[in-house]
Design a protein around this motif. Structure first.
Motif, PDB file in Angstrom:
ATOM      1  N   ARG A 622       0.848  -1.197   0.000  1.00 14.58           N
ATOM      2  CA  ARG A 622       0.000   0.000   0.000  1.00 14.58           C
ATOM      3  C   ARG A 622       0.881   1.244   0.000  1.00 14.58           C
ATOM      4  N   VAL A 623       0.342   2.331  -0.505  1.00 11.92           N
ATOM      5  CA  VAL A 623       1.012   3.627  -0.464  1.00 11.92           C
ATOM      6  C   VAL A 623       0.122   4.589   0.302  1.00 11.92           C
ATOM      7  N   VAL A 624       0.667   5.186   1.355  1.00 13.01           N
ATOM      8  CA  VAL A 624      -0.045   6.234   2.086  1.00 13.01           C
ATOM      9  C   VAL A 624       0.751   7.520   1.928  1.00 13.01           C
ATOM     10  N   HIS A 625       0.059   8.651   1.961  1.00 13.64           N
ATOM     11  CA  HIS A 625       0.689   9.934   1.642  1.00 13.64           C
ATOM     12  C   HIS A 625       0.789  10.814   2.881  1.00 13.64           C
ATOM     13  N   TYR A 626       2.033  11.132   3.224  1.00 11.16           N
ATOM     14  CA  TYR A 626       2.307  12.090   4.303  1.00 11.16           C
ATOM     15  C   TYR A 626       2.756  13.385   3.640  1.00 11.16           C
ATOM     16  N   LYS A 627       1.968  14.452   3.802  1.00 13.38           N
ATOM     17  CA  LYS A 627       2.211  15.671   3.036  1.00 13.38           C
ATOM     18  C   LYS A 627       3.019  16.720   3.796  1.00 13.38           C
ATOM     19  N   GLY A 628       3.352  16.475   5.037  1.00 10.51           N
ATOM     20  CA  GLY A 628       4.155  17.441   5.779  1.00 10.51           C
ATOM     21  C   GLY A 628       5.599  17.437   5.306  1.00 10.51           C
ATOM     22  N   GLU A 629       6.385  18.413   5.804  1.00 12.82           N
ATOM     23  CA  GLU A 629       7.799  18.432   5.444  1.00 12.82           C
ATOM     24  C   GLU A 629       8.500  17.236   6.065  1.00 12.82           C
ATOM     25  N   PHE A 630       9.712  16.942   5.562  1.00 12.07           N
ATOM     26  CA  PHE A 630      10.396  15.727   6.003  1.00 12.07           C
ATOM     27  C   PHE A 630      10.651  15.755   7.502  1.00 12.07           C
ATOM     28  N   ASN A 631      10.163  14.732   8.177  1.00 11.59           N
ATOM     29  CA  ASN A 631      10.424  14.486   9.593  1.00 11.59           C
ATOM     30  C   ASN A 631      10.316  12.979   9.779  1.00 11.59           C
ATOM     31  N   TYR A 632      11.452  12.327   9.914  1.00  6.57           N
ATOM     32  CA  TYR A 632      11.492  10.860   9.942  1.00  6.57           C
ATOM     33  C   TYR A 632      10.555  10.292  10.998  1.00  6.57           C
ATOM     34  N   SER A 633      10.517  10.926  12.154  1.00  3.83           N
ATOM     35  CA  SER A 633       9.669  10.425  13.236  1.00  3.83           C
ATOM     36  C   SER A 633       8.196  10.550  12.879  1.00  3.83           C
ATOM     37  N   SER A 634       7.787  11.725  12.418  1.00  3.17           N
ATOM     38  CA  SER A 634       6.378  11.936  12.080  1.00  3.17           C
ATOM     39  C   SER A 634       5.943  11.032  10.933  1.00  3.17           C
ATOM     40  N   ILE A 635       6.812  10.839   9.965  1.00  2.08           N
ATOM     41  CA  ILE A 635       6.481   9.990   8.818  1.00  2.08           C
ATOM     42  C   ILE A 635       6.216   8.560   9.277  1.00  2.08           C
ATOM     43  N   ASN A 636       7.074   8.007  10.128  1.00  2.00           N
ATOM     44  CA  ASN A 636       6.868   6.633  10.594  1.00  2.00           C
ATOM     45  C   ASN A 636       5.675   6.526  11.526  1.00  2.00           C
ATOM     46  N   ASN A 637       5.447   7.531  12.348  1.00  2.00           N
ATOM     47  CA  ASN A 637       4.258   7.518  13.198  1.00  2.00           C
ATOM     48  C   ASN A 637       2.992   7.497  12.346  1.00  2.00           C
ATOM     49  N   PHE A 638       2.996   8.277  11.270  1.00  2.32           N
ATOM     50  CA  PHE A 638       1.872   8.311  10.342  1.00  2.32           C
ATOM     51  C   PHE A 638       1.675   6.935   9.707  1.00  2.32           C
ATOM     52  N   GLY A 639       2.767   6.322   9.282  1.00  2.21           N
ATOM     53  CA  GLY A 639       2.678   5.005   8.673  1.00  2.21           C
ATOM     54  C   GLY A 639       2.220   3.934   9.653  1.00  2.21           C
ATOM     55  N   SER A 640       2.648   4.034  10.907  1.00  2.43           N
ATOM     56  CA  SER A 640       2.274   3.018  11.899  1.00  2.43           C
ATOM     57  C   SER A 640       0.772   3.025  12.149  1.00  2.43           C
ATOM     58  N   ALA A 641       0.140   4.203  12.026  1.00  2.00           N
ATOM     59  CA  ALA A 641      -1.304   4.289  12.233  1.00  2.00           C
ATOM     60  C   ALA A 641      -2.068   3.519  11.157  1.00  2.00           C
ATOM     61  N   ALA A 642      -1.432   3.352   9.997  1.00  2.00           N
ATOM     62  CA  ALA A 642      -2.074   2.618   8.897  1.00  2.00           C
ATOM     63  C   ALA A 642      -1.741   1.141   8.919  1.00  2.00           C
ATOM     64  N   ALA A 643      -0.872   0.722   9.826  1.00  2.00           N
ATOM     65  CA  ALA A 643      -0.398  -0.659   9.846  1.00  2.00           C
ATOM     66  C   ALA A 643      -1.385  -1.572  10.561  1.00  2.00           C
ATOM     67  N   SER A 644      -1.556  -2.760  10.033  1.00  2.00           N
ATOM     68  CA  SER A 644      -2.468  -3.747  10.616  1.00  2.00           C
ATOM     69  C   SER A 644      -1.733  -4.815  11.417  1.00  2.00           C
ATOM     70  N   GLY A 645      -0.413  -4.911  11.269  1.00  2.00           N
ATOM     71  CA  GLY A 645       0.351  -5.980  11.904  1.00  2.00           C
ATOM     72  C   GLY A 645       0.577  -5.765  13.386  1.00  2.00           C
ATOM     73  N   ASP A 646       0.842  -6.879  14.080  1.00  2.00           N
ATOM     74  CA  ASP A 646       1.205  -6.811  15.494  1.00  2.00           C
ATOM     75  C   ASP A 646       2.665  -6.430  15.676  1.00  2.00           C
ATOM     76  N   TYR A 647       3.428  -6.519  14.592  1.00  2.00           N
ATOM     77  CA  TYR A 647       4.853  -6.161  14.631  1.00  2.00           C
ATOM     78  C   TYR A 647       5.143  -5.200  13.485  1.00  2.00           C
ATOM     79  N   LEU A 648       5.931  -4.181  13.777  1.00  2.00           N
ATOM     80  CA  LEU A 648       6.325  -3.194  12.775  1.00  2.00           C
ATOM     81  C   LEU A 648       7.807  -3.368  12.471  1.00  2.00           C
ATOM     82  N   ILE A 649       8.172  -3.199  11.212  1.00  2.00           N
ATOM     83  CA  ILE A 649       9.578  -3.074  10.847  1.00  2.00           C
ATOM     84  C   ILE A 649       9.763  -1.704  10.211  1.00  2.00           C
ATOM     85  N   LEU A 650      10.552  -0.860  10.860  1.00  2.00           N
ATOM     86  CA  LEU A 650      10.942   0.411  10.246  1.00  2.00           C
ATOM     87  C   LEU A 650      12.112   0.096   9.321  1.00  2.00           C
ATOM     88  N   LEU A 651      11.958   0.414   8.039  1.00  2.00           N
ATOM     89  CA  LEU A 651      12.958   0.006   7.053  1.00  2.00           C
ATOM     90  C   LEU A 651      13.251   1.163   6.115  1.00  2.00           C
TER      91      LEU A 651
END
Length: 846
Positions: A622-651
């Motif tokens: 899937r592709v989700v769109h984070y439109k804010g300026e680059f912030n690695y933490s905010s981007i991954n937090n945004f992505g984690s909210a869309a995640a369905s898994g019990d385990y996350l891999i930040l890659l």
């Protein structure tokens, strides 16, 4: 004013943007009506122009530049950058540059292609020799070179003609060069060269750095080298060099004795640094005298139990080190399989020394020695051990401070008996040189199940030993016995203590009958059985097997269920990197229950959207769109909210999977209760180490351990290739329990680029969630391709802010020291080596 309209001061080149010509100078022309133009042959080409202040010019020509504020703001200096010089070379064209002012042209320069080729070639190669020294009979040269073409060679020539046949070159990754020169890591070469001094027949050694365009030579005069590598030469170099101001400051603040010690350490060859460090860490004669007079109550009896393989002089050294102890309530029990008739008379006269002669397996000999022991605590040690005079006193101090302690282990080092050395073990009147320290972390079950980093000596209470030995452990070698004992004790980790001090010296490269190939195989088989029994007793379903590294085990955990793993990949353009990453995940991974969430962040290239459309037909992507300026933490937090898994891999999008079972390796550790985070081992494309765990405190913040070491580098006590706890792991490939991610609040957006992973791991640790480094999960990390560089003032300022924020938030952890490291190890740079005596002092923290 004639001839001062445009003055050119320099013409230099950079191997960037197809070759860039850089012209610097000044002009008296009106900057409001000034245009620079360039052409290659008869065709116009682009350039960039920047006006700069030139106080030197303004002072030299006050008639041209009056001192009024308005006039002085005119910035008479200029820097012109013209890309595309390789094109001029290929076409054989001259590059012309002119200025236009008031409709009138002024010539700036005209450079022929032959000159451009020559000068651009020179700019494609830079080097620096950082240190050239003598280590024993070896010449060792350390430095770096940067080849902007990406291809570079280093040749070591005897007298400038013949290659030195015995020269060994070890290359190392140098991220600092990549950032300093804003080039890809593949252009940067750190190196260390070594060769025998007697392999040089001529007077000079040439280091030749080459690429396809240039050749640079650094010449070492070997006569001068020999002089400067004598003790007097090193001292002279130190006190007469550019560090005089620093030495004066030390003298003023700390006094002459401190200064002399500092000069002594800094004038030593590298191979003698540890002996100097060990000497200064050892208890002083006054302290030893105080310990001897101390009235200790209660005064436990220590039974030192030593399996004996040869009745030789080693036992006299061992006994001497015990009779020199400042704490005297001990007994030595030697467990041998043959007669003690060959022992010296001195040993036989000390009533505290007992002999247990019992043939048969090692287990029987140790059992016999324990039966003869009357101590409150048993200290199991190797035959080649030499103890520091204060070792038993240190044990007693720990037991008085922590009476619940059942087991104690210490750091160790090694010794070499040499005929020309008298430093080190002066109390024993032996000619000994200390080297090769083994500095250990605090108790770590994961590390111990990978490698027996605890080793010998190992102290255990007699009461605990009885409970341990009743568990049915089996062993036939000393290595297996020690391992079984350590595994028994670490299960009750709160009762195990570590003394971060090399209280025991072991003979270097000592080989005896218990270290044959046959016993090594026995050790391996028994170690696997011991670790699997440990897991069984813990109620853990896991299997151990030998890894590709000698003595190191790999654990395979039984995965519970079939959990969904969500892989979060932030991305902005860089389609080739992203495609390589995703293809490797899909095609190589043996764990199939995954979803890949690409977190799109303001891409601008049309091919990016096209690529997204081509892959989302796969239901796992899937592709989700984070439109804010680059912030690695905010981007991954945004992505984690869309995640369905019990385990996350930040890659990171610039990674590539190498080991197919990488997800299982991480998941096995991360599934366990109390472990919230697992990180992989990352390599640069050339196989050198990019991530082998993060050490908290490096450089005042945190850093990757042993960065840039060769692929086969295992580290002190096999740290780099053993699963173990770590203060933090890199977010470039980090698995996290989703519940832990939410509990901690995700990554902190205040860490937009740097240290967000370190901060996250430390916050999770404060919540009781451990971080584990898992070296069996291996990926490439191309890093510099998409990361960018901290080379602009804005980026440097942001990095400083985030560094300060980390120090402020986790200052106590940094000051107390990373328990996964060792306080004797340096925090200056990424090398896992001993500190200097003066490290951390204000005067030497340069």
């Amino acid at each position: 004013m004639q001839g001062r309209e445009v003055t050119l001061d320099s013409c230099r080149y950079e191997y960037t943007d197809g070759g860039t010509m850089i012209l610097s100078g000044w002009t008296s022309l009106d900057p409001t009506d000034l245009v620079f133009q360039a052409r290659i042959g008869d065709k116009k080409t682009g350039l960039s122009y920047e006006a700069v202040r030139r106080p030197d010019v303004e002072a030299a020509f006050p008639d041209l530049f009056p001192a009024s504020e308005e006039e002085s703001a005119r910035c008479p200096g200029f820097e012109i950058r013209i890309p595309g010089m390789k094109k001029a070379i290929a076409e054989g064209k001259t590059v012309y540059v002119r200025a236009l002012s008031g409709g009138r042209p002024y010539r700036v320069s005209a450079v022929r292609s032959e000159e451009i080729e020559r000068e651009l070639g020179k700019s494609s190669l830079k080097y620096l020799i950082e240190k050239a020294e003598k280590r024993g009979e070896e010449v060792c040269i350390r430095g770096w070179y940067v080849s902007f073409t990406g291809n570079g060679e280093l040749h070591i020539l005897d007298n400038g003609t013949d290659e030195i046949p015995l020269a060994d070159i070890e290359y190392r990754r140098r991220m600092d060069l990549s950032e300093a020169f804003s080039v890809d890591m593949s252009c940067c070469f750190g190196f260390e060269v070594s060769f025998p001094r007697d392999a040089v027949t001529g007077r000079k050694v040439n280091l030749e750095f080459r690429n396809e365009f240039a050749s640079e030579t650094y010449v070492i005069d070997m006569r001068e080298f020999d002089i400067m590598n004598s003790r007097a030469g090193r001292i002279f170099s130190l006190i007469s060099g550019d560090r005089q101001k620093e030495l004066q400051g030390i003298l003023k603040k700390k006094g002459i004795r401190y200064l002399l010690g500092y000069i002594e350490e800094n004038s030593l060859p590298s191979e003698e640094h540890y002996a100097f460090y060990q000497k200064h860490k050892a208890a002083s004669p006054g302290e030893l005298a105080r310990q001897s007079r101390a009235n200790i109550s209660p005064a436990p009896l220590f039974s030192i139990i030593v399996p004996v393989y040869h009745w030789d002089a080693q036992l006299s050294d061992l006994a001497d080190s015990l009779t020199a102890q400042t704490y005297g309530n001990w007994e030595l029990i030697l467990a041998g399989a043959s007669s003690a008739g060959e022992l010296s008379g001195d040993l036989s006269r000390d009533r505290r020394i007992k002999y247990v002669i019992k043939s048969g397996p090692l287990a029987g000999r140790i059992a016999g020695a324990v039966s003869a022991a009357g101590g409150d605590y048993y200290l199991f040690a190797a035959q080649d051990s030499i103890f520091t005079p204060d070792m038993l006193y240190r044990f007693v101090s720990v037991l008085h401070s922590h009476p619940e302690t059942e087991m104690i282990y210490t750091d160790t080092d090694h010794y070499i008996k040499t005929p020309d050395r008298t430093d080190g073990c002066s109390l024993l009147k032996k000619k000994i040189k200390y080297c090769c320290p083994q500095f250990k972390p605090e108790p770590d079950p994961d590390y111990l199940c990978s490698y027996n980093y605890i080793g010998m000596p190992l102290m255990v209470s007699s009461r605990a030993f009885e409970s341990f030995s009743s568990g049915g452990w089996k062993y036939t070698t000393a290595g297996s016995f020690g391992y079984s004992l350590a595994l028994s004790g670490i299960r009750r980790g709160e009762h195990m203590r570590h003394i971060p001090y090399a209280a025991c010296h072991l003979e270097l490269n000592k080989e005896d009958e218990n270290k044959t190939a046959e016993t090594a195989d026995k050790d391996a088989a028994e170690h696997i059985a011991l670790v699997e029994k440990y897991y069984k007793d813990e109620g853990t379903e896991a299997k151990a097997e030998l890894s590709e590294y000698s003595g190191v085990l790999k654990t395979g955990y039984e995965i519970k269920g079939n959990p969904l793993v969500s892989i979060l990949i932030p991305n902005k353009d860089h389609v080739p990197d992203l495609k390589k990453c995703i293809d490797s995940v899909i095609e190589k991974s043996t764990w199939k229950n995954i979803e890949i969430i690409i977190i799109e962040n303001n891409s601008t290239e049309s091919e990016t959207e096209s690529y997204y459309k081509s892959i989302v037909s796969d239901p796992r992507i899937r592709v989700v769109h984070y439109k804010g300026e680059f912030n690695y933490s905010s981007i991954n937090n945004f992505g984690s909210a869309a995640a369905s898994g019990d385990y996350l891999i930040l890659l990171n999008n610039d990674t590539e999977v190498l080991t197919p079972d990488w997800i299982e390796c991480l998941l096995g550790y991360c599934q366990r209760e109390g472990t919230g985070i697992a990180g992989a081992r990352l390599l640069y494309p050339d196989g050198t180490l990019q991530h082998g765990g993060v050490v908290i405190g490096t450089g005042g913040t945190a850093g990757h351990e042993s960065l840039g070491r060769p692929k086969d580098y295992t580290g002190m006590l096999n740290r780099i290739v053993s699963a173990r706890r770590a203060g933090a792991v890199t977010g470039a490939c980090m698995m996290v329990k989703k519940e832990v991610y939410r509990k901690v609040g995700g990554l902190d957006p205040d860490f937009a680029v740097a240290f967000n992973d370190v901060d996250f791991c430390l916050r999770a640790g404060a919540e009781g969630e451990k971080t584990v480094y898992v070296p069996s999960a291996v990926l490439y990390h191309y890093e510099s391709k998409s990361r960018g560089y901290e080379s602009t003032p804005e980026k440097a300022a942001r990095f400083r802010e985030e560094s300060d924020r980390l120090r402020k938030r986790h200052g106590d952890y940094i000051r107390n020291g990373d328990p996964c490291y060792n306080p004797n190890l340096t925090l200056l740079g990424t090398e896992c080596r001993e500190k200097t005596v003066f490290e951390g002092k204000e005067e030497t923290n340069r």
